[in-house]
Design a protein around this motif. Structure first.
Motif, PDB file in Angstrom:
ATOM      1  N   GLY A 104       0.652  -1.267  -0.103  1.00 40.76           N
ATOM      2  CA  GLY A 104      -0.023   0.037   0.078  1.00 40.76           C
ATOM      3  C   GLY A 104       0.705   1.314   0.000  1.00 40.76           C
ATOM      4  O   GLY A 104       0.611   2.276  -0.752  1.00 40.76           O
ATOM      5  N   GLU A 105       1.967   1.451   0.906  1.00 37.98           N
ATOM      6  CA  GLU A 105       2.725   2.540   0.646  1.00 37.98           C
ATOM      7  C   GLU A 105       3.507   2.689  -0.516  1.00 37.98           C
ATOM      8  O   GLU A 105       3.655   3.833  -0.950  1.00 37.98           O
ATOM      9  N   ALA A 106       3.763   1.673  -1.357  1.00 35.45           N
ATOM     10  CA  ALA A 106       4.300   1.744  -2.674  1.00 35.45           C
ATOM     11  C   ALA A 106       3.341   2.293  -3.544  1.00 35.45           C
ATOM     12  O   ALA A 106       3.723   2.971  -4.555  1.00 35.45           O
ATOM     13  N   VAL A 107       2.102   1.899  -3.475  1.00 34.69           N
ATOM     14  CA  VAL A 107       1.297   2.169  -4.410  1.00 34.69           C
ATOM     15  C   VAL A 107       0.723   3.762  -4.096  1.00 34.69           C
ATOM     16  O   VAL A 107       0.535   4.539  -5.106  1.00 34.69           O
ATOM     17  N   VAL A 108       0.813   4.096  -2.666  1.00 33.37           N
ATOM     18  CA  VAL A 108       0.485   5.462  -2.291  1.00 33.37           C
ATOM     19  C   VAL A 108       1.747   6.288  -3.242  1.00 33.37           C
ATOM     20  O   VAL A 108       1.397   7.647  -3.456  1.00 33.37           O
ATOM     21  N   ALA A 109       2.962   6.018  -3.027  1.00 27.38           N
ATOM     22  CA  ALA A 109       4.199   6.761  -3.585  1.00 27.38           C
ATOM     23  C   ALA A 109       4.107   6.735  -4.904  1.00 27.38           C
ATOM     24  O   ALA A 109       4.276   7.895  -5.474  1.00 27.38           O
ATOM     25  N   GLY A 110       3.498   5.814  -5.680  1.00 24.02           N
ATOM     26  CA  GLY A 110       3.251   5.836  -7.176  1.00 24.02           C
ATOM     27  C   GLY A 110       2.270   6.692  -7.460  1.00 24.02           C
ATOM     28  O   GLY A 110       2.308   7.635  -8.460  1.00 24.02           O
ATOM     29  N   LEU A 111       1.327   6.850  -6.700  1.00 25.04           N
ATOM     30  CA  LEU A 111      -0.086   7.880  -6.969  1.00 25.04           C
ATOM     31  C   LEU A 111       0.270   9.063  -6.848  1.00 25.04           C
ATOM     32  O   LEU A 111       0.114   9.942  -7.473  1.00 25.04           O
ATOM     33  N   GLN A 112       1.266   9.352  -5.611  1.00 21.54           N
ATOM     34  CA  GLN A 112       1.503  10.677  -5.658  1.00 21.54           C
ATOM     35  C   GLN A 112       2.561  11.206  -6.811  1.00 21.54           C
ATOM     36  O   GLN A 112       2.385  12.521  -7.177  1.00 21.54           O
ATOM     37  N   ARG A 113       3.514  10.574  -7.142  1.00 24.02           N
ATOM     38  CA  ARG A 113       4.621  10.903  -8.039  1.00 24.02           C
ATOM     39  C   ARG A 113       3.711  10.928  -9.500  1.00 24.02           C
ATOM     40  O   ARG A 113       3.918  11.800 -10.392  1.00 24.02           O
ATOM     41  N   SER A 114       2.551  10.410  -9.631  1.00 23.74           N
ATOM     42  CA  SER A 114       1.685  10.614 -10.851  1.00 23.74           C
ATOM     43  C   SER A 114       1.174  11.951 -11.227  1.00 23.74           C
ATOM     44  O   SER A 114       0.914  12.168 -12.438  1.00 23.74           O
ATOM     45  N   SER A 115       1.099  12.654 -10.140  1.00 22.01           N
ATOM     46  CA  SER A 115       0.536  14.129 -10.278  1.00 22.01           C
ATOM     47  C   SER A 115       1.687  15.259 -10.060  1.00 22.01           C
ATOM     48  O   SER A 115       0.997  16.324  -9.913  1.00 22.01           O
ATOM     49  N   GLU A 116       2.791  14.825  -9.609  1.00 21.28           N
ATOM     50  CA  GLU A 116       3.586  15.856  -9.390  1.00 21.28           C
ATOM     51  C   GLU A 116       4.133  17.053 -10.315  1.00 21.28           C
ATOM     52  O   GLU A 116       4.535  18.049 -10.049  1.00 21.28           O
ATOM     53  N   GLY A 117       4.009  16.432 -11.532  1.00 23.63           N
ATOM     54  CA  GLY A 117       4.145  17.384 -12.703  1.00 23.63           C
ATOM     55  C   GLY A 117       3.784  16.910 -13.907  1.00 23.63           C
ATOM     56  O   GLY A 117       3.132  15.994 -14.378  1.00 23.63           O
ATOM     57  N   LYS A 118       3.932  17.542 -15.227  1.00 21.14           N
ATOM     58  CA  LYS A 118       3.696  17.329 -16.388  1.00 21.14           C
ATOM     59  C   LYS A 118       5.077  16.936 -17.053  1.00 21.14           C
ATOM     60  O   LYS A 118       5.852  17.549 -17.150  1.00 21.14           O
ATOM     61  N   LEU A 119       4.903  15.809 -17.955  1.00 17.41           N
ATOM     62  CA  LEU A 119       5.834  15.241 -18.623  1.00 17.41           C
ATOM     63  C   LEU A 119       5.916  16.170 -19.908  1.00 17.41           C
ATOM     64  O   LEU A 119       4.997  16.516 -20.551  1.00 17.41           O
ATOM     65  N   PRO A 120       7.099  16.273 -20.514  1.00 17.74           N
ATOM     66  CA  PRO A 120       7.068  16.773 -21.885  1.00 17.74           C
ATOM     67  C   PRO A 120       6.286  16.054 -23.078  1.00 17.74           C
ATOM     68  O   PRO A 120       6.391  14.892 -22.863  1.00 17.74           O
ATOM     69  N   ALA A 121       5.884  16.970 -24.115  1.00 18.80           N
ATOM     70  CA  ALA A 121       4.920  16.250 -25.091  1.00 18.80           C
ATOM     71  C   ALA A 121       6.180  15.605 -25.846  1.00 18.80           C
ATOM     72  O   ALA A 121       7.411  15.901 -25.930  1.00 18.80           O
ATOM     73  N   ARG A 122       6.019  14.471 -26.574  1.00 19.23           N
ATOM     74  CA  ARG A 122       6.942  13.723 -27.472  1.00 19.23           C
ATOM     75  C   ARG A 122       6.173  12.942 -28.444  1.00 19.23           C
ATOM     76  O   ARG A 122       4.961  12.633 -28.320  1.00 19.23           O
ATOM     77  N   ASP A 123       6.955  12.870 -29.631  1.00 12.84           N
ATOM     78  CA  ASP A 123       6.325  11.919 -30.715  1.00 12.84           C
ATOM     79  C   ASP A 123       6.506  10.644 -30.150  1.00 12.84           C
ATOM     80  O   ASP A 123       7.555   9.952 -30.295  1.00 12.84           O
ATOM     81  N   THR A 124       5.473   9.883 -29.773  1.00 15.27           N
ATOM     82  CA  THR A 124       5.511   8.456 -29.448  1.00 15.27           C
ATOM     83  C   THR A 124       5.825   7.324 -30.471  1.00 15.27           C
ATOM     84  O   THR A 124       6.238   6.191 -30.132  1.00 15.27           O
ATOM     85  N   ARG A 125       5.670   7.789 -31.935  1.00 14.52           N
ATOM     86  CA  ARG A 125       6.005   6.732 -32.931  1.00 14.52           C
ATOM     87  C   ARG A 125       7.549   7.029 -32.719  1.00 14.52           C
ATOM     88  O   ARG A 125       8.053   5.800 -33.270  1.00 14.52           O
ATOM     89  N   GLU A 126       8.246   7.864 -32.621  1.00 12.00           N
ATOM     90  CA  GLU A 126       9.788   8.098 -32.832  1.00 12.00           C
ATOM     91  C   GLU A 126      10.223   7.568 -31.382  1.00 12.00           C
ATOM     92  O   GLU A 126      11.363   7.089 -31.223  1.00 12.00           O
ATOM     93  N   PHE A 127       9.478   8.015 -30.080  1.00 12.35           N
ATOM     94  CA  PHE A 127      10.144   7.479 -29.018  1.00 12.35           C
ATOM     95  C   PHE A 127       8.803   6.923 -27.958  1.00 12.35           C
ATOM     96  O   PHE A 127       8.030   7.412 -27.456  1.00 12.35           O
ATOM     97  N   PRO A 128       8.988   5.590 -28.221  1.00 10.82           N
ATOM     98  CA  PRO A 128       7.784   4.712 -27.705  1.00 10.82           C
ATOM     99  C   PRO A 128       7.599   5.038 -26.279  1.00 10.82           C
ATOM    100  O   PRO A 128       8.606   4.879 -25.737  1.00 10.82           O
TER     101      PRO A 128
END
Length: 156
Positions: free
Chosen positions: A48-72
């Protein structure tokens, strides 16, 4: 209010990967960094602690946009696990999705834990209908127990 997402994936050897997904600036969700690894799925508090930490990390910021065809989106993850493809990685893996919405601060107010069926390379992981556990402001122990129950229902 923001939403958060992790995938809890039990490997054939029993280890559990907590894979965090974060949004890009253009709104897509991508794997965000290296998963955390839980070696003992029977320890509900640790899980549960690992899941909570992952959930908290999930909204800490925004990832840069990227072309997922070139960078899967799964390329770094697959390199980390040493798998040539996601289909190869997923063989024999059980998956549970954990979606959460937070209220003020880091409190998780609404959490859904959903076991998934492993549909192989063509279908991937898909939610099992009617098996969603809805939790309100769960403790780490309660969340870990819900994930344990969902893993027992998920198919490999």
């Amino acid at each position: 209010m923001s939403d958060r997402l992790v995938s809890v994936e039990q490997q054939r050897d029993g280890r559990v990967f907590v894979v965090t997904y974060s949004r890009t600036v253009d709104g897509h969700r991508l794997i965000d960094g290296v998963p955390s690894v839980v070696t003992d799925v029977s320890d509900a508090m640790l899980l549960g602690e690992a899941v909570v930490a992952g959930l908290q990390r999930s909204s800490e910021g925004k990832l840069p946009a990227r072309d997922t065809r070139e960078f899967p989106p799964d390329a770094d993850f697959l390199a980390w696990v040493g798998a040539p493809s996601f289909a190869h990685y997923a063989k024999g893996v059980k998956s549970v999705s954990v979606w959460a919405a937070n209220g003020q601060g880091e409190n998780l107010t609404s959490v859904e834990v959903t076991p998934e069926a492993n549909g192989g390379p063509r279908k991937g992981f898909t939610p099992i209908d009617g098996e969603v556990a809805a939790l309100h402001s769960p403790s780490a122990m309660e969340l870990g127990q819900a994930v344990q129950a969902a893993l027992s229902t998920a198919t490999a």
